[in-house]
Design an enzyme around this catalytic site. Structure first.
Site, PDB file in Angstrom:
ATOM      1  N   ASP A   1      -4.504 -84.763   5.088  1.00 62.55           N
ATOM      2  CA  ASP A   1      -4.553 -84.069   6.383  1.00 62.55           C
ATOM      3  C   ASP A   1      -4.542 -85.154   7.451  1.00 62.55           C
ATOM      4  O   ASP A   1      -4.703 -86.356   7.153  1.00 62.55           O
ATOM      5  CB  ASP A   1      -5.835 -83.207   6.444  1.00 62.55           C
TER       6      ASP A   1
ATOM      7  N   ARG B   1       0.018 -69.161   3.872  1.00 61.94           N
ATOM      8  CA  ARG B   1      -1.026 -68.726   4.821  1.00 61.94           C
ATOM      9  C   ARG B   1      -0.855 -67.228   5.077  1.00 61.94           C
ATOM     10  O   ARG B   1      -1.839 -66.484   5.161  1.00 61.94           O
ATOM     11  CB  ARG B   1      -0.899 -69.494   6.144  1.00 61.94           C
TER      12      ARG B   1
ATOM     13  N   CYS C   1      -2.058 -79.523   4.901  1.00 64.71           N
ATOM     14  CA  CYS C   1      -2.239 -78.265   5.638  1.00 64.71           C
ATOM     15  C   CYS C   1      -1.290 -78.157   6.821  1.00 64.71           C
ATOM     16  O   CYS C   1      -1.028 -77.061   7.295  1.00 64.71           O
ATOM     17  CB  CYS C   1      -3.683 -78.125   6.082  1.00 64.71           C
TER      18      CYS C   1
ATOM     19  N   GLN D   1      -7.140 -71.660   5.222  1.00 63.65           N
ATOM     20  CA  GLN D   1      -6.230 -72.692   4.716  1.00 63.65           C
ATOM     21  C   GLN D   1      -6.458 -72.889   3.222  1.00 63.65           C
ATOM     22  O   GLN D   1      -5.507 -72.944   2.428  1.00 63.65           O
ATOM     23  CB  GLN D   1      -6.484 -74.011   5.463  1.00 63.65           C
TER      24      GLN D   1
ATOM     25  N   HIS E   1     -12.187 -74.764   7.167  1.00 65.93           N
ATOM     26  CA  HIS E   1     -10.886 -74.088   7.332  1.00 65.93           C
ATOM     27  C   HIS E   1     -10.643 -73.220   6.091  1.00 65.93           C
ATOM     28  O   HIS E   1      -9.754 -73.484   5.281  1.00 65.93           O
ATOM     29  CB  HIS E   1      -9.775 -75.126   7.516  1.00 65.93           C
TER      30      HIS E   1
ATOM     31  N   ARG F   1     -10.641 -69.329  16.174  1.00 64.21           N
ATOM     32  CA  ARG F   1     -10.501 -70.774  15.946  1.00 64.21           C
ATOM     33  C   ARG F   1     -11.349 -71.455  17.015  1.00 64.21           C
ATOM     34  O   ARG F   1     -11.060 -71.323  18.215  1.00 64.21           O
ATOM     35  CB  ARG F   1      -9.039 -71.207  16.043  1.00 64.21           C
TER      36      ARG F   1
END
Ligand code: CP
Ligand code: NVA
Length: 307
Positions: A225, A293, A265, A133, A130, A103
């Site tokens: 988001d 996830r 998310c 996700q 992402h 990340r």
């Protein structure tokens, strides 16, 4: 050639469907009593330059369920590109672990890790993307509707990393995509350009506007988001003002199909981009989405790391 999971447009639609099918299978297998230890003895190195709940826990738990283990390497430990070059980090880690999940802030850094690693690298979020996700999101929508092709996905808010990966996922899985952002917060044109041919060949309808009502009209999936992504904290006050009309709330949801579902998310900023009423309401799938996830990433881990 080494396979990595960095951007959804690096994969064919067929291979992404295979990953989705595998995620469905692994979820069923887990719920029926447990997964096969296909990654026994393998270690995933998890490099984090930013905080995380879901990504960190779901990858670590996923590796455990598959018989392997995961090693957390936080921002103060590695100093990616600061204490040591990214190339050297990749080469050294490749001698210890069988996979790397990273990340990062700068998207180029996860690409550079992959370029120098001799083990698979997974993008666990960059400033631009992402993809893990989005695979969990597609799994969630697929479980709910039993299909993806032909649905309409509406993204309300910031044209950020999650928005871009959602757009690419929609192109790969055949969903129409509409996004409403304040002017100046669209998905940047230079990030759309590399996926333009994918968008065109996919045949999906792609609409960008500043009007949330227009974007959610007849939508099957309404997504939002945070208005302030990790690394943008200094812009918070300005962003909160700019985005105040882009909240997913009951009024907005009236424009979507009555059967529409809501995704986020997470982490959510309740009262900003989403109301409690909607986040906790009947149309919300946000906690199933968070759980997915785990299952979507297990499929990625098995595909990349099992022999
Ligand atoms: N959605 C997501 O990536 O959550 P975390 O930042 O908690 O990992
Ligand atoms: N856009 C958000 C997603 C968090 C999972 C961020 O980058 O902070």
């Amino acid at each position: 050639m080494m396979k990595h999971f960095l951007e959804l447009n690096h994969w064919s639609s067929k291979d992404l469907w295979n990953l989705l099918d595998m995620a469905v299978h692994l979820k069923r297998e887990w719920l029926a009593g447990g997964n096969q230890p296909v990654l026994a003895g393998q270690v995933l190195g998890m490099v984090f330059q930013k905080p995380s709940l879901r990504t960190r826990v779901s990858f670590e738990v996923g590796m455990t369920h598959l018989g392997g283990s995961a090693l957390m390497l936080g921002p103060s430990e590695i100093g990616l590109g600061e204490r040591e070059s990214i190339g050297d980090v990749a080469r050294v880690l490749s001698g210890y672990v069988q996979g790397i999940m990273a990340r990062v802030f700068d998207h180029q850094h996860v690409l550079e890790l992959a370029q120098h690693a001799s083990v698979p690298v997974i993008n666990g979020l960059s400033d631009d993307r992402h993809p893990c996700q989005s695979m969990a999101d597609m799994l969630t929508v697929y479980e709910h509707f039993g299909q993806l092709e032909g649905l309409k996905f509406a993204f309300i808010g910031d044209g950020n990393n999650v928005a871009l990966s959602s757009l690419i996922a929609c192109a790969q899985f055949g969903m129409d995509f509409a996004i409403a952002t304040p002017s100046g917060y669209e998905i940047p044109a230079d990030k759309i350009e590399p996926v333009r041919s994918l968008l065109e060949s996919s045949g999906i309808r792609y609409e960008q506007s500043t009007d949330p009502l227009e974007a959610v009209a007849s939508a099957d999936v309404v997504y939002t988001d945070t208005w302030v992504s990790m690394g943008q904290e200094a812009e918070s006050i300005d962003r909160l003002n700019q985005f105040s009309q882009y909240q997913v709330n009951a009024d907005l949801m009236k424009q979507a199909k009555p059967t529409a579902v809501v995704l986020h998310c997470l982490p959510a900023h309740r009262g900003q981009e989403i109301t409690d009423e909607i986040a906790d309401g009947e149309q919300s799938l946000i906690f199933q989405q968070a759980e997915n996830r785990l299952h979507a990433q297990k499929a990625i881990l098995v595909h990349l790391m099992s022999s």
